[in-house]
Design an enzyme around this catalytic site. Structure first.
Site, PDB file in Angstrom:
ATOM      1  N   LYS A  90       0.845  -1.201   0.000  1.00 26.15           N
ATOM      2  CA  LYS A  90       0.000   0.000   0.000  1.00 26.15           C
ATOM      3  C   LYS A  90       0.881   1.252   0.000  1.00 26.15           C
ATOM      4  O   LYS A  90       0.677   2.171  -0.780  1.00 26.15           O
ATOM      5  CB  LYS A  90      -0.892  -0.001   1.244  1.00 26.15           C
ATOM      6  N   ASN A  91       1.870   1.267   0.887  1.00 21.41           N
ATOM      7  CA  ASN A  91       2.669   2.479   1.043  1.00 21.41           C
ATOM      8  C   ASN A  91       3.650   2.702  -0.102  1.00 21.41           C
ATOM      9  O   ASN A  91       4.253   3.765  -0.202  1.00 21.41           O
ATOM     10  CB  ASN A  91       3.418   2.462   2.387  1.00 21.41           C
ATOM     11  N   CYS A 129      -5.221   8.245   9.327  1.00 20.44           N
ATOM     12  CA  CYS A 129      -5.295   7.601  10.635  1.00 20.44           C
ATOM     13  C   CYS A 129      -5.158   8.611  11.765  1.00 20.44           C
ATOM     14  O   CYS A 129      -4.386   9.561  11.660  1.00 20.44           O
ATOM     15  CB  CYS A 129      -4.175   6.570  10.762  1.00 20.44           C
ATOM     16  N   ARG A 145       0.707  14.689  13.246  1.00 19.72           N
ATOM     17  CA  ARG A 145       1.279  14.443  11.916  1.00 19.72           C
ATOM     18  C   ARG A 145       1.386  15.679  11.027  1.00 19.72           C
ATOM     19  O   ARG A 145       0.706  15.793  10.016  1.00 19.72           O
ATOM     20  CB  ARG A 145       0.495  13.332  11.200  1.00 19.72           C
ATOM     21  N   ILE A 151       3.114  18.426   8.280  1.00 17.17           N
ATOM     22  CA  ILE A 151       3.821  18.216   7.018  1.00 17.17           C
ATOM     23  C   ILE A 151       4.849  19.331   6.779  1.00 17.17           C
ATOM     24  O   ILE A 151       5.175  19.662   5.648  1.00 17.17           O
ATOM     25  CB  ILE A 151       2.871  18.061   5.802  1.00 17.17           C
ATOM     26  N   ASP A 152       5.351  19.888   7.883  1.00 16.19           N
ATOM     27  CA  ASP A 152       6.305  20.996   7.764  1.00 16.19           C
ATOM     28  C   ASP A 152       7.548  20.618   6.948  1.00 16.19           C
ATOM     29  O   ASP A 152       8.093  21.441   6.207  1.00 16.19           O
ATOM     30  CB  ASP A 152       6.709  21.487   9.162  1.00 16.19           C
ATOM     31  N   LEU A 153       7.982  19.363   7.052  1.00 23.57           N
ATOM     32  CA  LEU A 153       9.209  18.963   6.337  1.00 23.57           C
ATOM     33  C   LEU A 153       8.976  18.902   4.827  1.00 23.57           C
ATOM     34  O   LEU A 153       9.859  19.238   4.037  1.00 23.57           O
ATOM     35  CB  LEU A 153       9.711  17.612   6.858  1.00 23.57           C
ATOM     36  N   ASP A 168       4.209   0.775  12.262  1.00 22.32           N
ATOM     37  CA  ASP A 168       2.991   0.159  11.728  1.00 22.32           C
ATOM     38  C   ASP A 168       2.804  -1.283  12.195  1.00 22.32           C
ATOM     39  O   ASP A 168       1.783  -1.905  11.884  1.00 22.32           O
ATOM     40  CB  ASP A 168       2.999   0.205  10.188  1.00 22.32           C
ATOM     41  N   ARG A 216      -8.978  -0.290   4.571  1.00 23.12           N
ATOM     42  CA  ARG A 216      -8.200   0.792   3.955  1.00 23.12           C
ATOM     43  C   ARG A 216      -6.844   0.267   3.481  1.00 23.12           C
ATOM     44  O   ARG A 216      -6.284   0.759   2.505  1.00 23.12           O
ATOM     45  CB  ARG A 216      -7.927   1.892   4.991  1.00 23.12           C
TER      46      ARG A 216
END
Ligand code: UD1
Length: 414
Positions: free
Chosen positions: A21-22, A114, A119, A121-123, A302, A394
């Site tokens: 998936k990832n 999730c 979480r 997303i600054d990076l 995970d 999912r």
């Protein structure tokens, strides 16, 4: 959606792991880089893939999902994925890099997904900025604009998987050479780089902590098969171990599940690594173990909930330290409802072990928490009813069918 899981099952037989998936989610996003036809084979039937496929369709890509193949072609026309789709999964943020590269502008809703910590997303944004984009926040949407991305050195304060992928996709079309330093090492990063290179990109060093990306002007179509899902493999391995089972798990790259194999072995479960599969056999009582989640090649966050379910029945106390995400112990409450004895303090969980789990009505708070509760349900005494089991769909393809093929008795009820 709910599942009814019969307890005291012993998993046996052979099972095939689906593609990752990832790996697929960023690969689908990267297809934005070309107008040519991109075909992805062995695509798992999971909701996250459907959402990203639909989102690409909304951006103007002609997208068709035929059984296990996705075919995409044509130009992206829109720089603004619909809010409802973007909010559904966090991976929707991965269209930012390629849209910025293709259209010079992108607007996305702050990501969902999730419920495991804030979480940020600054990076990702720091990387886009270094490549020459201007970022603004308007009405809850992030807007990035550039009049041309240029190669740059991007140092990541933390080896974020998503940031490494997003910056790699943006830099793939930037003018000149970029370096991502302190890049994530996850196998899905190397798979994305491989995919970009198959389309005509020039990415090297993926899988190490410095990735070099030479921008190219144009990408071509490709036919690609992503790597197997190491988290699905790990989940099935733990399910076999937790149920005192014995099984062969096919379509696994043993190197990708080393940390999982190490902890299972330490806990008294035998894992035999073959070229494309692993054999798992629970030999004895479960020994308690210490686990700290880390970026790859460390133990994957995970897999943390699934191991917690398994260790609830160990022969003594185990400790799990969650260092990747804040607030990733949402499954503890439901495992406790099934009789587990777990105490948490900040990012540490102490799992007392020595417990016999009993079936109960529980609720999946997210994808991996749901997987953990299935594992607990399979090994418990009596039936477990797992509510909100749609979270599991999912990211796991036909989990009910796969486990039932290994002698589990799980019923999915819409
Ligand atoms: C990916 C995986 C997810 C996995 C995670 C860690 C996908 C689609 N999802 O998520 O299944 O659990 O890697 O292995 O591949 N962070 C920041 N700023 C950022 C980005 C991340 O602070 O800009 C923090 C996060 O809050 C988190 C940590 O870094 O605490 C790891 O996140 P990251 O590696 O980015 O995970 P994802 O790419 O979201």
């Amino acid at each position: 959606m709910k599942m009814v899981i019969k307890g005291k099952s012993t998993l046996k037989g052979k099972i095939e792991v689906s593609s990752s998936k990832n790996a697929i989610l960023p690969i689908l996003a990267a297809s934005i880089l070309t107008d040519d036809v991109v075909e992805i084979d062995r695509v798992p039937k999971i909701n996250d893939v459907t959402v990203i496929g639909t989102l690409l369709g909304e951006l103007g890509k002609q997208t068709s999902i035929l059984d296990r193949k996705i075919v995409m072609g044509g130009k992206v026309l829109s720089h603004h994925p619909p809010y409802d789709l973007a909010r559904q999964i966090r991976a929707s943020v991965l269209v930012m890099g390629p849209l910025l590269a293709r259209l010079g502008t992108v607007r996305v809703a702050l990501p969902g997904g999730c419920a495991i910590g804030s979480r940020p997303i600054d990076l990702h944004l720091k990387g886009f900025h270094a490549l020459g984009a201007e970022i603004n926040l308007r009405s809850g949407d992030l807007i990035a604009n550039t009049n041309g991305l240029r190669g740059a050195h991007v140092y990541l304060d933390y080896p974020s998987v998503g940031a490494t992928e997003n910056i790699m996709m943006a830099a793939a079309m930037a003018e000149g050479i970029s370096y991502i330093e302190n890049a994530a090492l996850e196998p899905e990063i190397a798979d994305l780089a491989n995919f970009i290179n198959c389309m005509g990109g020039k990415v090297s060093g993926a899988g190490t902590n410095v990735i070099r990306i030479e921008g190219v002007k144009e990408f071509k179509g490709v036919n690609y098969t992503p790597i197997p899902d190491r988290i699905e493999a790990g989940t099935l391995m733990v399910a076999v171990a937790a149920t005192k089972g014995e099984a062969i798990i096919n379509n696994v790259i043993p190197e990708h599940v080393k940390a999982i194999t190490a902890k299972l072995t330490e806990s008294g479960t035998e894992v035999v690594e073959n070229k494309h599969n692993v054999e798992v056999r629970r030999l004895s009582k479960i020994n308690p173990v210490y686990i700290k989640t880390l970026p790859y090649p460390g133990f994957p966050t995970d897999m943390q909930p699934q191991f917690m379910a398994y260790l609830s029945c160990a022969n003594g106390s185990s400790i799990i330290s969650e260092s990747v995400f804040e607030n990733r112990f949402m499954h503890v409450q439901d495992l406790s409802r099934m009789g587990a004895d777990i105490k948490t303090e900040g990012k540490i969980a102490i799992i007392k072990g020595m417990r016999k789990l009993t079936g109960a009505q529980v609720k999946a708070s997210d994808l991996r928490a749901g997987a953990a509760l299935i594992i607990a349900g399979l090994s418990a005494q009596g039936d477990t009813v797992l509510l909100d089991s749609h979270h599991v769909d999912r990211g796991y393809e036909d989990i009910t069918g796969k486990l039932n093929a290994m002698s589990a008795q799980i019923q999915s009820i819409p």
